[in-house]
Design an enzyme around this catalytic site. Sequence first.
Site, PDB file in Angstrom:
ATOM      1  N   HIS A  25       0.830  -1.214   0.000  1.00 28.05           N
ATOM      2  CA  HIS A  25       0.000   0.000   0.000  1.00 28.05           C
ATOM      3  C   HIS A  25       0.859   1.256   0.000  1.00 28.05           C
ATOM      4  O   HIS A  25       0.671   2.157  -0.836  1.00 28.05           O
ATOM      5  CB  HIS A  25      -0.909  -0.021   1.228  1.00 28.05           C
ATOM      6  CG  HIS A  25      -1.797   1.168   1.342  1.00 28.05           C
ATOM      7  ND1 HIS A  25      -3.088   1.183   0.885  1.00 28.05           N
ATOM      8  CD2 HIS A  25      -1.587   2.405   1.868  1.00 28.05           C
ATOM      9  CE1 HIS A  25      -3.632   2.370   1.106  1.00 28.05           C
ATOM     10  NE2 HIS A  25      -2.734   3.130   1.711  1.00 28.05           N
ATOM     11  N   GLU A  26       1.805   1.312   0.908  1.00 28.86           N
ATOM     12  CA  GLU A  26       2.631   2.511   1.016  1.00 28.86           C
ATOM     13  C   GLU A  26       3.585   2.654  -0.170  1.00 28.86           C
ATOM     14  O   GLU A  26       3.882   3.776  -0.597  1.00 28.86           O
ATOM     15  CB  GLU A  26       3.418   2.497   2.335  1.00 28.86           C
ATOM     16  CG  GLU A  26       2.549   2.459   3.587  1.00 28.86           C
ATOM     17  CD  GLU A  26       1.551   3.605   3.660  1.00 28.86           C
ATOM     18  OE1 GLU A  26       1.814   4.670   3.070  1.00 28.86           O
ATOM     19  OE2 GLU A  26       0.507   3.428   4.309  1.00 28.86           O
ATOM     20  N   HIS A  29       1.911   4.534  -2.916  1.00 30.68           N
ATOM     21  CA  HIS A  29       2.031   5.989  -2.732  1.00 30.68           C
ATOM     22  C   HIS A  29       3.427   6.468  -3.128  1.00 30.68           C
ATOM     23  O   HIS A  29       3.593   7.453  -3.846  1.00 30.68           O
ATOM     24  CB  HIS A  29       1.792   6.365  -1.264  1.00 30.68           C
ATOM     25  CG  HIS A  29       0.390   6.151  -0.783  1.00 30.68           C
ATOM     26  ND1 HIS A  29      -0.715   6.610  -1.460  1.00 30.68           N
ATOM     27  CD2 HIS A  29      -0.085   5.556   0.347  1.00 30.68           C
ATOM     28  CE1 HIS A  29      -1.808   6.300  -0.782  1.00 30.68           C
ATOM     29  NE2 HIS A  29      -1.450   5.654   0.309  1.00 30.68           N
TER      30      HIS A  29
END
Length: 377
Positions: A25-26, A29
């Site tokens: 997820h990170e 980003h």
Amino acid sequence: MLESPGIAFTVFAFLLVLGPLVFVHEYGHYIVGRWCGVKADAFSIGFGRKIVGWTDKRGTLWKIGWLPLGGYVQFAGDRDAVSQPDAEWQSLPAAERAHSFPAQPVWKRALIVAAGPVTNFLFAILILAGFALVYGASQTPAIVGAVDPGRPAAAAGLEPGDRILSVNGRPTEVFEDVQMAIAFGLAQPARLSVERDGETLSLTLTPQIITRTDDFGNKAEVAIIGVRSGSPVYTRLGPIAALGHGAEQTAGFVRMTGAVLGQFLSGARSIKDMGGPIRIAKTSGEAATVGFEQLIYFAAFISINLGFINLLPLPMLDGGHLAFYAYEAVRRRPASMQVQEWAFRFGFVAIVLLMLVVTFNDLGSIGAWDGIARLIG
């Protein structure tokens, strides 16, 4: 009945599931931020004090925090881990300011924020596609193989050989589509479109709620109508078809998650059914006990949920940021800092309350409240 895994094994399985999902997820980003020319000051798996960390040649601090319940990427110009802009970002030197997050056009900021949940969905698609490649995909037709006497299907007139075309207007390609549509529809009336001897019939029935106990003694209420399929059919798929199958399964899980959320909001489903980190950890340990494949499949399901939850329009979540960016795109100016501050306070309170609820439920699921009651009694 299988023996429940120990605490150490459960924690290990939980970290084995959550750690990669948070990283994915990170990293979504982070990598899109890099593509957009934004400098990342920190990339953290976990919160709190740093256990281990290092700084790369781009000046990004990569670290692991002691509380492994999430993570964050802090971009240049961010005040904190939830990407609220630092009041001092405009005073940065021009060269640094150009690579800060708040200085980017709204479409870039939205792309960076959306990349986290999207990467979770893509990760799940790859896992599910991998299962279809290795083990095959279920192609069991949505044809009734047997009808259980005394169940809603028998009362509604379903017969062996009937092909179920749709449930509540949603097409059912394989038998699992029927099971999923019924199981998560609670005891609400279900409209079935059925093909029999070349004719299409419309039947309405009300599923029956039963309590099922799994191999670990966990009890859950599910809705059934009392039909069984014929012999299961599994087909090995090629890479392209497997990716399509993974995408279809992911979309199905997203629809199911959205339907369950709607049931919580409407009161049709009790908030007692909500679960949090403790329940995820418990299920991770049980899935790992069954086998590594089961743990990987569970990780795909959690990845989908993580992506979905982060897209909810709550301040502090990715969806909350996207809502503010949508406002900014329409109004041609951002919401005032005061409005954003109050919204983030509201979001913080809402998330804390939600965590309290799910923690209370989680402790009940592992028997904590029953144990306390026995001690008091």
